[in-house]
Design a protein around this motif. Structure first.
Motif, PDB file in Angstrom:
ATOM      1  N   GLU A  41      20.509  21.769 -42.580  1.00 20.76           N
ATOM      2  CA  GLU A  41      19.853  20.562 -43.078  1.00 20.76           C
ATOM      3  C   GLU A  41      20.760  19.350 -42.892  1.00 20.76           C
ATOM      4  O   GLU A  41      21.980  19.489 -42.748  1.00 20.76           O
ATOM      5  CB  GLU A  41      19.511  20.723 -44.561  1.00 20.76           C
ATOM      6  CG  GLU A  41      18.607  21.899 -44.880  1.00 20.76           C
ATOM      7  CD  GLU A  41      17.194  21.729 -44.342  1.00 20.76           C
ATOM      8  OE1 GLU A  41      16.826  20.573 -44.011  1.00 20.76           O
ATOM      9  OE2 GLU A  41      16.464  22.735 -44.249  1.00 20.76           O
ATOM     10  N   PRO A  42      20.196  18.134 -42.904  1.00 21.24           N
ATOM     11  CA  PRO A  42      21.026  16.920 -42.841  1.00 21.24           C
ATOM     12  C   PRO A  42      22.031  16.886 -43.994  1.00 21.24           C
ATOM     13  O   PRO A  42      21.722  17.288 -45.116  1.00 21.24           O
ATOM     14  CB  PRO A  42      19.997  15.795 -42.964  1.00 21.24           C
ATOM     15  CG  PRO A  42      18.711  16.398 -42.476  1.00 21.24           C
ATOM     16  CD  PRO A  42      18.755  17.824 -42.902  1.00 21.24           C
ATOM     17  N   VAL A  43      23.238  16.417 -43.676  1.00 17.60           N
ATOM     18  CA  VAL A  43      24.320  16.350 -44.673  1.00 17.60           C
ATOM     19  C   VAL A  43      24.725  14.896 -44.880  1.00 17.60           C
ATOM     20  O   VAL A  43      25.044  14.186 -43.920  1.00 17.60           O
ATOM     21  CB  VAL A  43      25.542  17.174 -44.215  1.00 17.60           C
ATOM     22  CG1 VAL A  43      26.711  16.996 -45.194  1.00 17.60           C
ATOM     23  CG2 VAL A  43      25.172  18.645 -44.081  1.00 17.60           C
ATOM     24  N   VAL A  44      24.727  14.450 -46.138  1.00 16.84           N
ATOM     25  CA  VAL A  44      25.142  13.092 -46.479  1.00 16.84           C
ATOM     26  C   VAL A  44      26.653  13.091 -46.710  1.00 16.84           C
ATOM     27  O   VAL A  44      27.154  13.783 -47.600  1.00 16.84           O
ATOM     28  CB  VAL A  44      24.413  12.583 -47.737  1.00 16.84           C
ATOM     29  CG1 VAL A  44      24.877  11.171 -48.079  1.00 16.84           C
ATOM     30  CG2 VAL A  44      22.908  12.621 -47.533  1.00 16.84           C
ATOM     31  N   LEU A  45      27.386  12.324 -45.914  1.00 12.21           N
ATOM     32  CA  LEU A  45      28.844  12.225 -46.062  1.00 12.21           C
ATOM     33  C   LEU A  45      29.237  11.156 -47.068  1.00 12.21           C
ATOM     34  O   LEU A  45      30.254  11.277 -47.755  1.00 12.21           O
ATOM     35  CB  LEU A  45      29.489  11.919 -44.707  1.00 12.21           C
ATOM     36  CG  LEU A  45      29.301  12.973 -43.616  1.00 12.21           C
ATOM     37  CD1 LEU A  45      29.936  12.498 -42.307  1.00 12.21           C
ATOM     38  CD2 LEU A  45      29.904  14.303 -44.042  1.00 12.21           C
ATOM     39  N   LYS A  70      20.728  13.709 -36.783  1.00 13.93           N
ATOM     40  CA  LYS A  70      20.513  14.620 -35.656  1.00 13.93           C
ATOM     41  C   LYS A  70      20.894  13.931 -34.347  1.00 13.93           C
ATOM     42  O   LYS A  70      20.465  12.809 -34.085  1.00 13.93           O
ATOM     43  CB  LYS A  70      19.050  15.051 -35.569  1.00 13.93           C
ATOM     44  CG  LYS A  70      18.596  15.987 -36.667  1.00 13.93           C
ATOM     45  CD  LYS A  70      17.132  16.374 -36.448  1.00 13.93           C
ATOM     46  CE  LYS A  70      16.648  17.334 -37.525  1.00 13.93           C
ATOM     47  NZ  LYS A  70      15.239  17.738 -37.293  1.00 13.93           N
ATOM     48  N   VAL A  71      21.676  14.612 -33.531  1.00 15.26           N
ATOM     49  CA  VAL A  71      22.015  14.092 -32.208  1.00 15.26           C
ATOM     50  C   VAL A  71      20.905  14.515 -31.252  1.00 15.26           C
ATOM     51  O   VAL A  71      20.693  15.702 -31.016  1.00 15.26           O
ATOM     52  CB  VAL A  71      23.378  14.622 -31.733  1.00 15.26           C
ATOM     53  CG1 VAL A  71      23.665  14.151 -30.320  1.00 15.26           C
ATOM     54  CG2 VAL A  71      24.484  14.162 -32.681  1.00 15.26           C
ATOM     55  N   LYS A  72      20.186  13.547 -30.729  1.00 15.90           N
ATOM     56  CA  LYS A  72      19.066  13.828 -29.835  1.00 15.90           C
ATOM     57  C   LYS A  72      19.498  13.931 -28.376  1.00 15.90           C
ATOM     58  O   LYS A  72      18.796  14.520 -27.561  1.00 15.90           O
ATOM     59  CB  LYS A  72      17.996  12.749 -29.970  1.00 15.90           C
ATOM     60  CG  LYS A  72      17.543  12.469 -31.404  1.00 15.90           C
ATOM     61  CD  LYS A  72      17.108  13.716 -32.128  1.00 15.90           C
ATOM     62  CE  LYS A  72      15.835  14.306 -31.566  1.00 15.90           C
ATOM     63  NZ  LYS A  72      15.419  15.527 -32.318  1.00 15.90           N
ATOM     64  N   ALA A  73      20.646  13.328 -28.056  1.00 12.73           N
ATOM     65  CA  ALA A  73      21.147  13.396 -26.681  1.00 12.73           C
ATOM     66  C   ALA A  73      22.624  13.046 -26.660  1.00 12.73           C
ATOM     67  O   ALA A  73      23.076  12.182 -27.419  1.00 12.73           O
ATOM     68  CB  ALA A  73      20.378  12.442 -25.765  1.00 12.73           C
ATOM     69  N   ILE A  74      23.374  13.741 -25.815  1.00 16.92           N
ATOM     70  CA  ILE A  74      24.755  13.357 -25.481  1.00 16.92           C
ATOM     71  C   ILE A  74      24.896  13.510 -23.973  1.00 16.92           C
ATOM     72  O   ILE A  74      24.886  14.621 -23.455  1.00 16.92           O
ATOM     73  CB  ILE A  74      25.824  14.232 -26.153  1.00 16.92           C
ATOM     74  CG1 ILE A  74      25.619  14.331 -27.665  1.00 16.92           C
ATOM     75  CG2 ILE A  74      27.215  13.670 -25.853  1.00 16.92           C
ATOM     76  CD1 ILE A  74      26.669  15.195 -28.359  1.00 16.92           C
TER      77      ILE A  74
END
Length: 699
Positions: free
Chosen positions: A466-470, A273-277
């Motif tokens: 949902e989170p995705v595992v690459l 998850k990107v919490k900030a940019i």
């Protein structure tokens, strides 16, 4: 002769009649145009009816904890139709009855004209029987509700002639904060999440029948509406507090160094998850604005890329961390070119780990040249496996595609591979760097970065992301352990050694690279400073990547001195507000735990009385006091030292007491929540200065 004369007379008479008829026609045209033009145009317009779209209400964009980041609010343009039935019947009895009180109400509500001026405007429209007189543009919903309560207006539009044309205005409550990530919902030029999720946010427009009246303005015909379907809401992964921290830290350094552009990314390790940019670019007036998403813009990464080289040779078991490489004193000729280390060190024999910690270009170039020179495809395969040659797939528009040269292309030469070893001759985005370092922090599990958690319709989740595992394991576990050890070594012994803190441990890599793109050459001495890392090192929770492009010939340009302080400030404040746990002392129990409590003197004395504490009191008449408990001194209440330049602990203290302590220290305070302090952005014991800002999180 007489016959000819008679014919001429008749001809002249016919000609004169024609002239008179033409003059009469022209006169009638002029009369209709000038005297009756408004009436006939109104009649023509009134016959013009067509269907028009009713814009759907655009969905709202939220932070992960529910703060509104972007939403639509209604605005109203107010018109008056002075030919409304209620205004023309009985010779305008209603108008004359309410005109004065209406003018008073309008002047009081809008405060832009006097009562006399509003009365004059209303009288002029009434006398001329104008059909669509503009009264006020872009009034808020609250003002519109108040307007409907005014004399005459409250009778409804058929009697009062008041017509409201509504349009939706996009509102961004946090202004600059994450502006480029959230985006802008312009009609034909959307950006950010507003563009990426436009099909969901936009909804489906409705239709209504509109009658056009004088001036070409349209009035909706009641009962013909086909209601629009409003857009879905978007819940992001963004944390407003972390975003603000990243934005402030980045801007402070960029202003100080007069940098051209920069980005700071904060990612949650376990999920991606990107919490900030934060993205900032220097404008022509010297100010900074979120003008472009630099987190998704590709450039040569420089020394943060050395993680890739180290991980590749360790994974292929070509070296160990204790293998020795000759750094040639920091200068190595190869294939007609020379590799230089950025800092003069004079070292020769060094271990691979030392070479990495000192960020030696020579050491990394030699690793790629000697171990992959005859089989570059083996090295490039690692880049493919670690997704460095394709986009990250983040759910934001405009991501640049990486550029990785390959053998056989016109860009490939004998120097390509060694220069790749230390981050040149290739381009990736800061988001790629964040994704890679996050995978190392996550034990080798590479997560896809993403910024949207869910789509909501009428408050219910219609789509969950949902989170995705690459890549479940980018390298062997022992290799991941070795590179994490090396990244910690950078902070403890290497180029980042001045950044370490006693409060917690972190790991990362500095980067300093010359820039050559878009008319800029290496000779211009324009440097890009970067730092990529994660914290706490023993149990990583957040990955942070900072990339700042400095002005040409900047006095300060090394990654550790430009990007490093931004990383530290962001990490410090996140640790203080999200991760730091103040040891809790249970009152009433005999213990020898040492602790301090700062608060107003009266609060501390009330606590002492409530719990029956016996203490030595030397606080005199101080407003703010310090309660100390220690095995050697027992319980002591004394005056707080105003000269103490260290931040006191505030966890567990009420807001009034916390504000009193901060005021005593000369601090500026921002607060979120209610109740008692559970987190403070400046860690206890940290040096502070007057005028510094502290954020307090209440429970």
């Amino acid at each position: 002769m007489e016959t000819k004369k008679e014919i001429l007379i008749r001809t002249y008479l016919v000609f004169m009649v024609l002239v008179l008829v033409c003059l009469a026609v022209l006169g009638k045209v002029a009369y209709i145009q000038l005297a009756q033009g408004k009436y006939w145009r109104s009649m023509a317009d009134s016959a013009h009816i067509r269907f028009e779209s009713i814009a759907a209400e655009r969905g709202t964009i939220y932070s992960e904890s529910g703060e509104v980041l972007s939403t639509s609010v209604p605005e109203f343009d107010i018109y008056i139709d002075f030919q409304a039935d209620g205004l023309i019947e009985k010779e305008g009895q209603l108008y004359h009855q309410y005109a004065d009180s209406l003018a008073i109400g309008l002047a009081k509500l809008f405060k832009d004209r006097t009562v006399k001026e509003y009365k004059k405007l209303l009288d002029k429209g009434f006398r001329s029987k104008d059909r669509f007189v503009l009264l006020k543009r872009k009034i808020s919903f609250a003002d519109y509700e108040d307007l409907k309560k005014l004399p005459l207006v409250k009778l409804g539009k058929n009697k009062s002639g008041f017509i409201a044309v509504v349009r939706m205005k996009r509102l961004y409550p946090y202004k600059l904060l994450a502006n480029r990530t959230i985006g802008i919902a312009r009609e034909n030029n959307k950006v950010g999440l507003e563009k990426k999720y436009d099909q969901y946010l936009g909804g489906t427009d409705g239709k209504r029948l509109v009658r056009y009246i004088a001036g070409g303005a349209g009035v909706p015909i009641e009962g013909t509406d086909r209601e629009p379907q409003d857009g879905s809401d978007v819940v992001t992964t963004l944390d407003v507090n972390i975003q603000e921290i990243a934005q402030q830290a980045l801007q402070k350094m960029m202003v100080e160094n007069e940098a051209l552009r920069g980005t700071c990314i904060v990612m949650e390790v376990k999920t991606g998850k990107v919490k900030a940019i934060a993205n900032l670019g220097r404008q022509s007036d010297g100010n900074y604005w979120e003008d472009y998403n630099y987190a998704l813009s590709a450039s040569e990464p420089g020394s943060t890329w050395k993680l890739v080289t180290l991980m590749a040779v360790l994974q292929d078991k070509k070296v160990t961390l204790n293998s020795v490489v000759d750094l040639e004193g920091g200068r190595w000729p190869v294939a007609g070119q020379v590799v230089f280390d950025s800092e003069v060190h004079g070292m020769h024999q060094a271990t691979i780990q030392q070479s990495f910690e000192k960020s030696s270009n020579v050491g990394m170039a030699k690793l790629t040249y000697y171990h992959y020179g005859n089989k570059p495809a083996e090295f490039l395969q690692h880049l493919h496996n670690w997704r460095m040659d394709s986009i990250t797939g983040i759910d934001l528009p405009g991501e640049s595609r990486p550029s990785i040269y390959k053998p056989g292309s016109r860009h490939w030469s004998n120097t390509t591979l060694p220069w790749m070893g230390f981050g040149y001759n290739l381009t990736i985005t800061p988001m790629h760097t964040a994704m890679l370092y996050n995978a190392v922090a996550n034990g080798g599990r590479m997560m896809k970065p993403y910024v949207v958690n869910a789509l909501l319709k009428d408050g219910k989740i219609v789509q969950q992301y949902e989170p995705v595992v690459l890549n479940a394991q980018i390298a062997d576990r022992e290799v991941i352990a070795q590179v994490r050890q090396s990244l910690e070594g950078v902070v403890l012994n290497g180029t980042g050694r001045g950044m370490k803190t006693e409060a917690y441990t972190f790991a990362g890599k500095t980067g300093t690279s010359l820039v050559a793109d878009k008319g800029i050459t290496y000779a211009d001495k324009m440097y890009q400073s970067s730092f990529a890392g994660y914290f706490p090192a023993n149990d990583p929770q957040y990955t942070i990547v900072v990339v700042i492009r400095n002005k040409a010939h900047a006095a300060k340009f090394y990654g550790a001195s430009v990007a490093g302080p931004v990383f530290r400030e962001v990490a410090d404040r996140i640790y203080a507000t999200h991760l730091f746990k103040q040891p809790q002392v249970q009152p009433g129990k005999a213990d020898s735990t040492s602790f301090q409590l700062y608060a107003r003197q009266q609060t501390l004395k009330k606590l002492a009385g409530f719990f029956g504490w016996r203490m030595s009191d030397s606080s005199a008449n101080s407003m703010v006091a310090l309660f100390e408990n220690s095995a050697g001194k027992g319980k002591v209440l004394r005056s707080a030292d105003k000269q103490d330049a260290a931040m006191p602990p505030l966890q567990g203290v009420g807001l009034k007491d916390a504000l009193a302590v901060c005021e005593e220290k000369g601090l500026m305070v921002t607060v979120a929540g209610r109740g008692k302090v559970v987190a403070q952005s400046i860690l206890p014991g940290t040096p502070i200065s007057k005028g510094q800002t502290i954020h307090l999180q209440l429970n």
